[in-house]
Design a protein around this motif. Structure first.
Motif, short mmCIF file in Angstrom:
data_model
loop_
_atom_site.label_atom_id
_atom_site.label_comp_id
_atom_site.label_asym_id
_atom_site.label_seq_id
_atom_site.Cartn_x
_atom_site.Cartn_y
_atom_site.Cartn_z
N THR A 2 -4.60 5.37 0.56
CA THR A 2 -3.79 4.35 1.13
C THR A 2 -3.46 3.58 -0.03
OG1 THR A 2 -4.52 4.56 3.52
CG2 THR A 2 -3.15 2.78 2.76
N PHE A 3 -2.28 3.27 -0.34
CA PHE A 3 -1.75 2.46 -1.42
C PHE A 3 -0.63 1.58 -0.83
CE2 PHE A 3 -3.33 5.98 -3.49
CZ PHE A 3 -4.37 5.79 -4.62
N ARG A 4 -0.60 0.22 -1.50
CA ARG A 4 0.46 -0.67 -1.37
C ARG A 4 1.28 -0.65 -2.85
NH1 ARG A 4 -0.33 -6.07 2.23
NH2 ARG A 4 2.06 -5.65 2.01
N PRO A 5 2.40 -0.30 -2.76
CA PRO A 5 3.12 -0.12 -4.14
C PRO A 5 3.20 -1.53 -4.68
CG PRO A 5 4.36 0.99 -2.47
CD PRO A 5 3.37 0.35 -1.65
N ARG A 6 2.94 -1.58 -6.03
CA ARG A 6 3.06 -3.14 -6.61
C ARG A 6 3.92 -2.84 -8.00
NH1 ARG A 6 -3.28 -4.45 -5.07
NH2 ARG A 6 -2.80 -5.53 -2.89
N ASP A 29 8.43 -5.31 -4.46
CA ASP A 29 7.31 -4.75 -3.67
C ASP A 29 6.23 -6.04 -3.31
OD1 ASP A 29 7.80 -2.15 -3.82
OD2 ASP A 29 6.77 -1.88 -5.70
N CYS A 30 6.42 -7.17 -4.35
CA CYS A 30 5.45 -8.42 -4.20
C CYS A 30 6.11 -9.54 -4.65
CB CYS A 30 4.19 -7.98 -5.05
SG CYS A 30 3.35 -6.70 -4.73
N LEU A 31 6.07 -10.65 -3.91
CA LEU A 31 6.62 -11.96 -4.16
C LEU A 31 5.39 -12.96 -4.46
CD1 LEU A 31 9.17 -12.19 -1.52
CD2 LEU A 31 9.47 -11.41 -3.69
N ILE A 32 5.45 -13.57 -5.69
CA ILE A 32 4.42 -14.52 -5.94
C ILE A 32 5.35 -16.05 -5.78
CG2 ILE A 32 3.13 -15.68 -7.98
CD1 ILE A 32 2.62 -12.84 -9.26
N LEU A 33 4.88 -16.51 -4.90
CA LEU A 33 5.35 -17.93 -4.44
C LEU A 33 4.67 -19.13 -5.23
CD1 LEU A 33 5.93 -17.46 -0.64
CD2 LEU A 33 7.28 -16.71 -2.65
N ILE A 288 5.93 4.44 -1.21
CA ILE A 288 7.23 3.73 -1.56
C ILE A 288 8.33 4.48 -0.63
CG2 ILE A 288 9.07 4.08 -3.37
CD1 ILE A 288 6.71 4.09 -5.49
N ALA A 289 8.17 5.79 -0.27
CA ALA A 289 9.21 6.32 0.74
C ALA A 289 9.11 5.62 1.96
CB ALA A 289 9.14 7.53 0.70
N ALA A 290 7.93 5.18 2.48
CA ALA A 290 7.69 4.69 3.70
C ALA A 290 8.34 3.35 3.90
CB ALA A 290 6.17 4.54 4.20
N ARG A 291 8.23 2.50 2.84
CA ARG A 291 8.47 1.02 2.62
C ARG A 291 10.31 1.15 2.50
NH1 ARG A 291 6.28 -3.20 -1.62
NH2 ARG A 291 4.79 -3.20 0.27
#
Length: 293
Positions: A2-6, A29-33, A288-291
């Motif tokens: 299982t991976f989270r795309p970054r 994919d990610c947000l740095i606030l 990535i496709a799922a996202r």
């Protein structure tokens, strides 16, 4: 797996309410606030409250949300950490982690603040001492700081602290980038490449993205929304690469190849380690496709 795309990790100034809202529509994919570099001292407390409220409100969809706090030695750091833990983002980014002791005590502070068990920590690697201590810092993920999940390269600060120039090809930075990458991989951490400052130079940005892929980075930190799409493309496997990976997996899954360390596929020698690499390629592509869907 299982991976989270970054692939694309965009910094957003925590003091800009419109930017925090716009981030909900961006394909990063990610947000740095950010509560640190992007926020003036007289706006720190307002930004903290604003970011915490935005994270609690949600609406960021599949995007991973990270809060970068001010350093714990600053007047704002401890309150930032407590507010971030209560807001419950996906991760908290700790700036200027230079040695193991910079992570000491954070777990206790997070527990006291009621942090969720799955709240991760990311570490900014942006000082000369961090380059010398990368292995020790990464090793903290196995005992003293099990929340540690990723390194973020701070190449601008590294240039400032060392006098190294940010030149095309980044030759002065390469030893440090690869040192931190080796440390991250030794302890199963993700690692994100530093920013590219000239966001108007599309060709230069594309070249640095390609370099990041070649070095083995998981993705790249960004300073402008226009960098997101080319970054996503650079850090995504092509359709041909995914097809090739699936073919390697299928070949090793055949009963006659179950106990083989190497096989021939389309006239090329393929080792079992290539099947492991192929599974990672496919897992990331599927994520990535799922996202996207």
């Amino acid at each position: 797996m299982t991976f989270r795309p970054r692939r694309s990790v965009l910094y957003m100034p925590g003091s800009n309410a419109r930017a925090l809202e716009k981030a909900k529509t961006l394909p990063a994919d990610c947000l740095i606030l950010d509560l640190e570099d992007a926020v003036a001292p007289d706006a720190k407390e307002t930004a903290r409250d604003q970011v915490a409220a935005a994270v609690r409100q949600g609406g960021y969809g599949p995007r991973e949300v990270i809060i970068r706090i001010n350093g714990l030695t600053t007047p704002w750091g401890e309150d930032d950490l407590k507010a971030a833990a209560a807001a419950n983002p996906d991760a908290i980014l700790i700036p200027k982690v230079s040695a193991l002791q910079d992570l000491a005590g954070i777990e206790g502070m997070l527990q006291q603040a009621g942090a969720a068990p799955d709240l991760a920590l990311w570490a900014m690697m942006e000082t000369p001492l961090a380059m010398l201590n990368a292995g020790t810092i990464a090793a903290a993920s196995t005992d003293t700081c099990p929340r540690l999940a990723a390194f973020v390269m701070g190449t601008n600060d590294l240039a400032k602290e060392t006098g190294a120039l940010l030149v095309e090809g980044r030759a002065p930075m390469l030893p440090w980038l690869m040192n931190c990458l080796a440390a991250a991989r030794a302890y199963r951490l993700d690692i994100l490449d530093g920013v590219y400052n000239d966001f108007g130079n599309a060709e230069g940005f594309a070249a640095e993205c390609r370099q990041g892929v070649e070095l083995g980075m998981n993705g790249k930190t960004l300073i402008h929304p226009k960098q997101i799409e080319p970054c996503n493309a650079a850090f995504s496997a092509t359709a041909e690469e995914v097809e090739r990976a699936r073919a390697i997996i299928a070949a090793f899954d055949l009963p006659e190849n179950a106990n083989k360390g190497t096989i021939q596929l389309d006239g090329r020698m393929v080792e079992r380690l290539h099947a492991d690499m192929a599974r990672r390629t496919v897992a990331i592509a599927d994520a990535i496709a799922a996202r996207t869907s």
